[in-house]
Structures are given as structure tokens and as C-alpha cells.
Design an enzyme around this catalytic site. Sequence first.
Site, PDB file in Angstrom:
ATOM      1  N   GLU A 218       0.831  -1.203   0.000  1.00 26.08           N
ATOM      2  CA  GLU A 218       0.000   0.000   0.000  1.00 26.08           C
ATOM      3  C   GLU A 218       0.865   1.252   0.000  1.00 26.08           C
ATOM      4  O   GLU A 218       2.012   1.215   0.439  1.00 26.08           O
ATOM      5  CB  GLU A 218      -0.784   0.079   1.315  1.00 26.08           C
ATOM      6  CG  GLU A 218      -1.929  -0.846   1.421  1.00 26.08           C
ATOM      7  CD  GLU A 218      -2.615  -0.651   2.758  1.00 26.08           C
ATOM      8  OE1 GLU A 218      -3.841  -0.515   2.746  1.00 26.08           O
ATOM      9  OE2 GLU A 218      -1.927  -0.637   3.807  1.00 26.08           O
TER      10      GLU A 218
ATOM     11  N   GLY B 238      -1.530   5.759   3.163  1.00 24.41           N
ATOM     12  CA  GLY B 238      -2.855   5.148   3.302  1.00 24.41           C
ATOM     13  C   GLY B 238      -2.736   3.684   3.658  1.00 24.41           C
ATOM     14  O   GLY B 238      -3.102   2.808   2.878  1.00 24.41           O
TER      15      GLY B 238
ATOM     16  N   ASP C 114      -4.337   1.640   5.584  1.00 24.16           N
ATOM     17  CA  ASP C 114      -5.487   1.023   6.264  1.00 24.16           C
ATOM     18  C   ASP C 114      -5.449  -0.501   6.179  1.00 24.16           C
ATOM     19  O   ASP C 114      -5.851  -1.192   7.114  1.00 24.16           O
ATOM     20  CB  ASP C 114      -6.800   1.538   5.670  1.00 24.16           C
ATOM     21  CG  ASP C 114      -6.921   1.195   4.207  1.00 24.16           C
ATOM     22  OD1 ASP C 114      -6.203   1.823   3.399  1.00 24.16           O
ATOM     23  OD2 ASP C 114      -7.688   0.285   3.864  1.00 24.16           O
TER      24      ASP C 114
ATOM     25  N   SER D  25       0.388  -3.283 -11.714  1.00 27.41           N
ATOM     26  CA  SER D  25      -1.074  -3.312 -11.836  1.00 27.41           C
ATOM     27  C   SER D  25      -1.625  -2.450 -12.963  1.00 27.41           C
ATOM     28  O   SER D  25      -2.712  -2.731 -13.473  1.00 27.41           O
ATOM     29  CB  SER D  25      -1.704  -2.897 -10.502  1.00 27.41           C
ATOM     30  OG  SER D  25      -1.135  -1.696 -10.031  1.00 27.41           O
TER      31      SER D  25
HETATM   32  C1  LIG Z   1      -7.475  -0.544  -8.811  1.00 27.83           C
HETATM   33  C2  LIG Z   1      -6.006  -0.507  -8.872  1.00 27.83           C
HETATM   34  C3  LIG Z   1      -5.212  -0.969  -7.821  1.00 27.83           C
HETATM   35  C4  LIG Z   1      -5.810  -1.483  -6.527  1.00 27.83           C
HETATM   36  O1  LIG Z   1      -6.585  -2.614  -6.749  1.00 27.83           O
HETATM   37  P1  LIG Z   1      -7.575  -3.181  -5.619  1.00 27.83           P
HETATM   38  O2  LIG Z   1      -8.212  -4.345  -6.261  1.00 27.83           O
HETATM   39  O3  LIG Z   1      -8.536  -2.083  -5.284  1.00 27.83           O
HETATM   40  O4  LIG Z   1      -6.728  -3.516  -4.449  1.00 27.83           O
HETATM   41  C5  LIG Z   1      -3.843  -0.971  -7.973  1.00 27.83           C
HETATM   42  N1  LIG Z   1      -3.267  -0.504  -9.097  1.00 27.83           N
HETATM   43  C6  LIG Z   1      -3.987  -0.037 -10.122  1.00 27.83           C
HETATM   44  C7  LIG Z   1      -3.268   0.453 -11.322  1.00 27.83           C
HETATM   45  C8  LIG Z   1      -5.379  -0.032 -10.052  1.00 27.83           C
HETATM   46  O5  LIG Z   1      -6.089   0.439 -11.087  1.00 27.83           O
END
Ligand SMILES: *Cc1c(COP(=O)(O)O)cnc(C)c1O
Length: 324
Positions: free
Chosen positions: A207, A211, A213, A307
Site C-alpha cells: 500500500e 494510506g 489502512d 497493476s
Molecule cells: C485498482 C487498482 C489498484 C488497486 O486494486 P484493488 O483491487 O482495489 O486492491 C492498484 N493498481 C492499479 C493500477 C489499479 O487500477
Amino acid sequence: MTPSQLPAYADVEAAASRIAGIAHRTPVLTSRTLNDMTGAEVFIKCENLQRMGAFKFRGAFNALSRFSPEQRKAGVVAFSSGNHAQGIALCAKLLGIPATIVMPHDAPAAKVAATKGYGAKVIGYDRYTEDREAIGKRLADENGLTLIPPYDHPDILAGQGTAAKELFEDAGALDYLFVPLGGGGLLSGTALSTRALAPQCVLYGVEPEAGNDGQQSFRSGGIVHIDTPKTIADGAQTQHLGNYTFAIIKRDVNDILTASDADLVNAMKFFASRMKILVEPTGCLGLAAALNMKDALKGKRVGVIISGGNIDLDRFCSLVTGEA
Ligand SMILES: *Cc1c(COP(=O)(O)O)cnc(C)c1O
């Protein structure tokens, strides 16, 4: 939430067959420089190269493809700071479902433009004063739309778990896996795949430091709510984990780590200059945490999930040149 109500790895497998041939099977990249820096063998799963630029396509397509004919006709509503909105908008378009998206007024311009470009209706709100969940629910009730939340939904998290499934299939078993964490859809889905395909793997959610949490929740055993954190990781500005996501994370994840905004900028620079890939700040959480604990990783096989890669080029430039 009892274990029998939680999605399982079979749901990730079902999601994988629904998205096959529609979502990209994104590449797993390696870098000799990164291996030299860490003393580990590092495998990078590139969801920045997924359709619409983030893993969110996976969960969105999985969830929407399970709609009944009535739900398809009435349409979907989603609330999101960006990538979930784009995922729902694009998948709704592919499936011929009308989409309404509730987005913060200060969402990155590229994300708003892309969402509208996919044909969705966009409704704005103030992320610091208004409750997006309430707005989404009201729209759903008034117009018969189906609300698909960004992370706390069995079909969403099962879809997100397909990225790690592919990573283990392509890279083999891993000793460590680092995964960005917002509301926990990606991490909980990844946890289902990890415990099925590489049970011994140490799985970390990461995280933004501002933030944490999820870290507080993990360590205290109950879902902790925080104010919207101020961080450059706009995809992880969530205020709390979900009921489904937390139940799986609590059971299947080893720990939650954090990374500072400065760590994220360094990782963005590394990805761009050494690996020639554009990664948004949130997408860098996994690598940033791995680089912070590199001694522990020596000689290990390490996975990192990127991600997403959606960032305005101007914003990218000001962050990497230190002008932001
Ligand atoms: C949505 C997102 C996250 C976080 O994903 P969660 O499923 O909410 O934990 C991380 N990186 C990117 C690029 C995202 O779009």
C-alpha cells in the site's frame, strides 16, 4: 463472511475461461539489471500492458459476462477513481451493455477521457466530501442498474486473480510475490491463485505509506477505515478493504507492506529507463517494496505484479523530473 461464502480458486479458473481470447495474456518480463540489483530472479507481470491499461479489465469482463439478459438490457453502474471505470466502460461496450460511471472531479484527465471514449455516461463527485458508494447505489435503485463495485465483489476479485494464475503458469513457482493493494480485489484474487498454485509462496500486499489502512486491518484483525489518503498512487486511495477481500487477505496473505511516494517515483524511473515500460505510480507499489527489502530476497524467485500504466504523460514527466 464464512469460508463457504467466499470465492475459491475454481472461480478464478472459471473467470480465466470467460476472459480467454478477450483479455490479453500479458507478458512476464525479466531484467538482468534488476536481478543484479536484488540478487534475486525477478519476474514482472505486466498488467500495464493489459487492455485499457490495467488488470481491472479482467474482473470487469468476468462480472459483466455473468449478467442475466435483463441486467444486460438495464445496464451497469460503477464508481471508481479511474481504472475500474475504464474497465467497466470498455467491457460494457464489448458486451453491448449501457454503462454509467461515477468518477471524482479530480480523476486524471486521461482516465475520464478514456471512460467517455468507451461510450459510458460519466457523473462527477467530490472525492473528499461526497460518498461515491451512496451515489452509485442511488443510481442503481432509481434506474434498475446493476452496481458493480471496484473490488468487493466475488466476480471482480475472481477475475483479478487470473493475472497471478498466468504468472505462476509462465514463471513457475515463486518464493515471494509483491502485489499492489487498494481495496484488495487484486490481492485477494491473487491470494486464491497463490494458495492453489504455489502454496509456499510468501505473498505481500503493498500500500501507499500515506494510506496503510490495509496494513492496520491485517495486523488488528478488523477492517480499519481511514480518510482518503493523499498520495501519488491514485489507484490505491481507498479508505478501507472490503468484506470479501479482507476475509481472503486475512486468511491467505503473509503481510501488508508500504511504499513511500518517493519509492514509487524511483520505481517509475527504473521501469521507464531500464525496462522501457510506462507504469503509473500505483502500479509501482510491488517493485518499490521489493527493492526496499532486497537482502531478504537474495537467491530467491520473486514475482512482482505491475497493476497498471495509465498516467497522463505530462504528469509522468513532472513526477520523474521532481517538479510535482
Ligand atoms: C485498482 C487498482 C489498484 C488497486 O486494486 P484493488 O483491487 O482495489 O486492491 C492498484 N493498481 C492499479 C493500477 C489499479 O487500477
